[in-house]
Design a protein around this motif. Sequence first.
Motif, mmCIF file in Angstrom:
data_model
loop_
_atom_site.group_PDB
_atom_site.id
_atom_site.type_symbol
_atom_site.label_atom_id
_atom_site.label_comp_id
_atom_site.label_asym_id
_atom_site.label_seq_id
_atom_site.Cartn_x
_atom_site.Cartn_y
_atom_site.Cartn_z
ATOM 1 N N CYS A 186 0.835 -1.204 0.000
ATOM 2 C CA CYS A 186 0.000 0.000 0.000
ATOM 3 C C CYS A 186 0.872 1.256 0.000
ATOM 4 C CB CYS A 186 -0.903 0.006 1.230
ATOM 5 S SG CYS A 186 -1.829 1.549 1.424
ATOM 6 N N PRO A 187 0.827 2.072 -1.056
ATOM 7 C CA PRO A 187 1.664 3.278 -1.095
ATOM 8 C C PRO A 187 1.232 4.349 -0.099
ATOM 9 C CG PRO A 187 0.234 3.183 -3.025
ATOM 10 C CD PRO A 187 0.066 1.881 -2.305
ATOM 11 N N TYR A 188 -0.065 4.355 0.265
ATOM 12 C CA TYR A 188 -0.560 5.363 1.221
ATOM 13 C C TYR A 188 0.104 5.184 2.583
ATOM 14 C CZ TYR A 188 -3.716 7.860 4.353
ATOM 15 O OH TYR A 188 -4.236 8.691 5.323
ATOM 16 N N TYR A 189 0.069 3.956 3.107
ATOM 17 C CA TYR A 189 0.680 3.701 4.409
ATOM 18 C C TYR A 189 2.199 3.584 4.300
ATOM 19 C CZ TYR A 189 -3.852 3.258 6.616
ATOM 20 O OH TYR A 189 -5.107 3.538 7.115
ATOM 21 N N ALA A 190 2.693 3.168 3.143
ATOM 22 C CA ALA A 190 4.142 3.135 2.929
ATOM 23 C C ALA A 190 4.715 4.547 3.023
ATOM 24 C CB ALA A 190 4.464 2.523 1.572
ATOM 25 N N ALA A 191 3.989 5.518 2.472
ATOM 26 C CA ALA A 191 4.445 6.914 2.522
ATOM 27 C C ALA A 191 4.573 7.390 3.965
ATOM 28 C CB ALA A 191 3.482 7.808 1.751
ATOM 29 N N LYS A 192 3.621 6.999 4.805
ATOM 30 C CA LYS A 192 3.684 7.380 6.220
ATOM 31 C C LYS A 192 4.909 6.778 6.894
ATOM 32 C CE LYS A 192 -1.286 8.044 7.088
ATOM 33 N NZ LYS A 192 -1.226 9.349 7.773
ATOM 34 N N GLU A 193 5.171 5.502 6.593
ATOM 35 C CA GLU A 193 6.324 4.831 7.203
ATOM 36 C C GLU A 193 7.642 5.416 6.689
ATOM 37 O OE1 GLU A 193 6.373 2.509 9.529
ATOM 38 O OE2 GLU A 193 4.213 2.344 9.719
ATOM 39 N N LEU A 194 7.715 5.651 5.379
ATOM 40 C CA LEU A 194 8.950 6.185 4.796
ATOM 41 C C LEU A 194 9.260 7.591 5.309
ATOM 42 C CD1 LEU A 194 8.455 4.971 1.118
ATOM 43 C CD2 LEU A 194 10.265 4.218 2.670
ATOM 44 N N SER A 195 8.229 8.342 5.615
ATOM 45 C CA SER A 195 8.447 9.713 6.086
ATOM 46 C C SER A 195 9.134 9.746 7.441
ATOM 47 C CB SER A 195 7.111 10.465 6.166
ATOM 48 O OG SER A 195 6.321 9.983 7.243
ATOM 49 N N LEU A 196 9.031 8.648 8.194
ATOM 50 C CA LEU A 196 9.655 8.608 9.511
ATOM 51 C C LEU A 196 11.173 8.550 9.415
ATOM 52 C CD1 LEU A 196 7.225 6.114 11.285
ATOM 53 C CD2 LEU A 196 7.074 8.591 11.107
ATOM 54 N N GLN A 197 11.689 8.010 8.307
ATOM 55 C CA GLN A 197 13.142 7.941 8.109
ATOM 56 C C GLN A 197 13.653 9.051 7.194
ATOM 57 O OE1 GLN A 197 11.378 4.716 7.486
ATOM 58 N NE2 GLN A 197 11.557 4.545 9.693
ATOM 59 N N ALA A 198 12.740 9.839 6.623
ATOM 60 C CA ALA A 198 13.136 10.838 5.627
ATOM 61 C C ALA A 198 13.735 12.087 6.279
ATOM 62 C CB ALA A 198 11.935 11.221 4.776
ATOM 63 N N ASP A 199 14.602 12.761 5.539
ATOM 64 C CA ASP A 199 15.112 14.069 5.955
ATOM 65 C C ASP A 199 14.134 15.168 5.555
ATOM 66 O OD1 ASP A 199 17.751 13.062 6.814
ATOM 67 O OD2 ASP A 199 18.041 12.677 4.675
ATOM 68 N N ILE A 200 13.508 14.980 4.382
ATOM 69 C CA ILE A 200 12.554 15.961 3.870
ATOM 70 C C ILE A 200 11.240 15.252 3.577
ATOM 71 C CG2 ILE A 200 12.053 17.614 2.031
ATOM 72 C CD1 ILE A 200 15.034 17.964 1.648
ATOM 73 N N ILE A 201 10.153 15.766 4.127
ATOM 74 C CA ILE A 201 8.816 15.222 3.872
ATOM 75 C C ILE A 201 8.057 16.249 3.048
ATOM 76 C CG2 ILE A 201 6.656 14.438 4.884
ATOM 77 C CD1 ILE A 201 9.477 14.497 7.237
ATOM 78 N N CYS A 202 7.634 15.869 1.858
ATOM 79 C CA CYS A 202 6.900 16.770 0.964
ATOM 80 C C CYS A 202 5.403 16.518 1.115
ATOM 81 C CB CYS A 202 7.329 16.553 -0.482
ATOM 82 S SG CYS A 202 9.059 16.971 -0.789
ATOM 83 N N THR A 203 4.640 17.579 1.271
ATOM 84 C CA THR A 203 3.201 17.428 1.458
ATOM 85 C C THR A 203 2.455 18.627 0.873
ATOM 86 O OG1 THR A 203 1.436 17.215 3.127
ATOM 87 C CG2 THR A 203 3.360 18.476 3.767
ATOM 88 N N PRO A 204 1.268 18.417 0.341
ATOM 89 C CA PRO A 204 0.430 19.552 -0.062
ATOM 90 C C PRO A 204 -0.013 20.331 1.183
ATOM 91 C CG PRO A 204 -0.382 17.477 -0.989
ATOM 92 C CD PRO A 204 0.623 17.122 0.046
ATOM 93 N N TYR A 205 -0.377 21.598 0.980
ATOM 94 C CA TYR A 205 -0.826 22.430 2.097
ATOM 95 C C TYR A 205 -1.877 21.721 2.950
ATOM 96 C CZ TYR A 205 0.944 26.397 -0.699
ATOM 97 O OH TYR A 205 1.708 27.253 -1.429
ATOM 98 N N GLN A 206 -2.834 21.073 2.268
ATOM 99 C CA GLN A 206 -4.008 20.544 2.959
ATOM 100 C C GLN A 206 -3.670 19.471 3.987
ATOM 101 O OE1 GLN A 206 -3.592 20.947 -0.247
ATOM 102 N NE2 GLN A 206 -5.333 22.015 -1.177
ATOM 103 N N LEU A 207 -2.524 18.813 3.811
ATOM 104 C CA LEU A 207 -2.174 17.722 4.723
ATOM 105 C C LEU A 207 -1.168 18.157 5.796
ATOM 106 C CD1 LEU A 207 -1.812 14.785 2.159
ATOM 107 C CD2 LEU A 207 -3.803 15.384 3.541
ATOM 108 N N LEU A 208 -0.764 19.420 5.779
ATOM 109 C CA LEU A 208 0.268 19.859 6.715
ATOM 110 C C LEU A 208 -0.175 19.749 8.166
ATOM 111 C CD1 LEU A 208 2.928 21.217 7.528
ATOM 112 C CD2 LEU A 208 1.821 23.437 7.131
ATOM 113 N N MET A 209 -1.357 20.275 8.485
ATOM 114 C CA MET A 209 -1.767 20.365 9.887
ATOM 115 C C MET A 209 -1.918 18.999 10.531
ATOM 116 S SD MET A 209 -1.593 23.544 10.178
ATOM 117 C CE MET A 209 -2.168 23.827 11.840
#
Length: 703
Positions: A248-271
């Motif tokens: 699942c890329p949706y939950y994979a993205a959440k997991e990968l962001s934990l090890q990332a230096d930079i997390i890219c997100t649209p404005y709507q998902l920032l908060m």
Amino acid sequence: MNKDVEEKIRERIKSQYPFPPYQSQLDLSKDIYVSLAQGTKVQMYMIVKVSIFESPTGTGKSYALIEGALNYLEDIKSNTLIKVKQKCQIDDGMPDWFNEPDVELKLNPLRKPNENKQQKKHVKLVDDDAIFDYSSSEETQINLRGQSLNDKIIYCSRTHSQLKQFINEIRRSKHKVRVSTIGSRQQLCVNQSILSKANNNVNKLNHLCKSHKKQCSYYKSLDTLEQYTQEIFDINDLLTASKKCQSCPYYAAKELSLQADIICTPYQLLMESIDQYIEPIIIVDEAHNFGSALLQTESCEVSLSQLNIIVGGIDDYRKKYHQRVKAKTLYYLNQLLQLCKSLIDKIKTKQSGSLITLIDFMVEIGIPKMNIIKLIKFLQNKEMRQRINGFIDSSQNVTHYSSFECFCKFISQLILTSQKESILYIEKSNTMKLSKINNYSSFQTLIDKSRNLVFLGGTLQPLNEFEIFKERVDSNEFIFKEYPHIISKDRCQLLVINAQLEYSFKQKNENLNQLMIQTNSLIQDIEKCIPEGIVIFMQTYTFLEQFKQYAKSNNLQFSKQVFFDEKQSSQILEKYSEVAKKGAILLSVVGGSLSEGINFSDHLARAVIIFGVPYPNLDSFELKEQININGNQYYDNITMRAVNQCIGRVIRHKNDYGLLFLIDKRFSEDKLRLKFSTWLQNRITIQNDFKGTNFFESFKKIL
């Protein structure tokens, strides 16, 4: 700052550029580095710093951001950060453990690091529909795994296409960093069975994903994450990798962001993303859109049909589980049921189209009689909401999915907001809407939860919506800097044409036919003087359509091929681009999809023409209240920011050139003229009629 230190930073960054940078580009990189370094944590003290940088479109500001931020990130990780500020003095009498970086200590300053942690007790579930214990939600577990004292940068922009451009620029750089992208289920779900059932309904897709997660083969395959071997992921990379390992890329993205230096997100998902990390650095690109995007995200509504569904659903839930769930759960459900019935009554009895006083309304529906703090705590439990929402959606045969989620958000916002921050009204469609009209609380949250805030854009002035930050931080911790354009004065000029008729649509325009004649005449005169492509922006889609029909019915002939923007068509730009070199005209709308974020470089826009001052429609409750609070200047500010965005389409790099035409005498008045971007102020010429131009004579050899 010491000039030697400043020069050292500049040279450090310059050596990392893969190409010779413009001077203003290098200055911006240096200033971003300094801003982030001054926001660095010094032992237990955190300096919150808000930096706003405005650099004109076409000056390479996105790459300047990359070099400034990534050089900082590398230096802070290798402990070679160039010192730009003295360390704070720490009381020597404090025990050693007080100054040690410790995640749990940060969350609970009274606990020493070596203390044993008590395990929280969890209520055993009776079955899948029972109420979940407050402390044991899956979302909380994900958040705790993500908390880290490592520096993380959350990079935000408006769309995923803009995020992808930013990530591609990182790939061009010399820096080795880990980058991940966060997206919505709508963009990342690959389960075709769920997608077909959702049938493009976002709420239904979210509900199906949550309720079928444990049965989803893609979700079960998340243990194959080690196959996501690359370091940098945009949204397309996530989808490609997920197909390869069937996860699942949706939950994979959440997991990968934990090890990332930079997390890219649209404005709507920032908060909703910010809570996953401890005091991240937040960088907002194309920040002119940021405030309005947050307002839309945090506004909410609930309809009469949804409320009726919830009443039936809660009744069924209580009947089925009243002997199997805690008494306090039933108590809060009864309170929500009472609120739901009160809202139904108000929607039926209140007049639609009029504002409702928030305080009086809350008294009328009985909120002050309730234990507000505990009710909010109940409403904010995500797992509880998902379980009850799933039960209601499955038992009520609904067409409005996630009704209970919408209701919970509405009640939470209603309780937590104020009359100065939101307005409440009933629409004609039997829907009660709670609209945010300013970002006081959202911006304060960003200040509280971030290490450093950086806002970057080409057209940020006037800075009215960023004044909130200036009020909330110390004066020496707020900076605004603007940078010059990289092009010389002879490569871009702005002509204001004081046309005889004003393009004003406050009332029904009786001179519409004369306006059409004037518009056609000006386009015909201007196109004769302009080589290659021309981009025209009208005030509204209505006026664009009226001119399109006028041109068709009068069989108007132009020397260039003409293309009209259509809301639903994404192929117009492609078709225009294919023939612009030979000469073409593209007509669009201020604030439309083509007015920002599109690269009309070189032959694609040798001229940009704007017909009329594009004031937004005053029928909006939200806009009226914002003007009441901020004054008429607010109305001018948002209008001119949109104009400056359109103007930014004409010059995209140092060797580009083109003309700007603003057709409306109101543009020559000081209240609007002084709001043009600073780099344009000495390039303005005002004419009562278009007298032709020899601007392109000096570029004939190039053409």
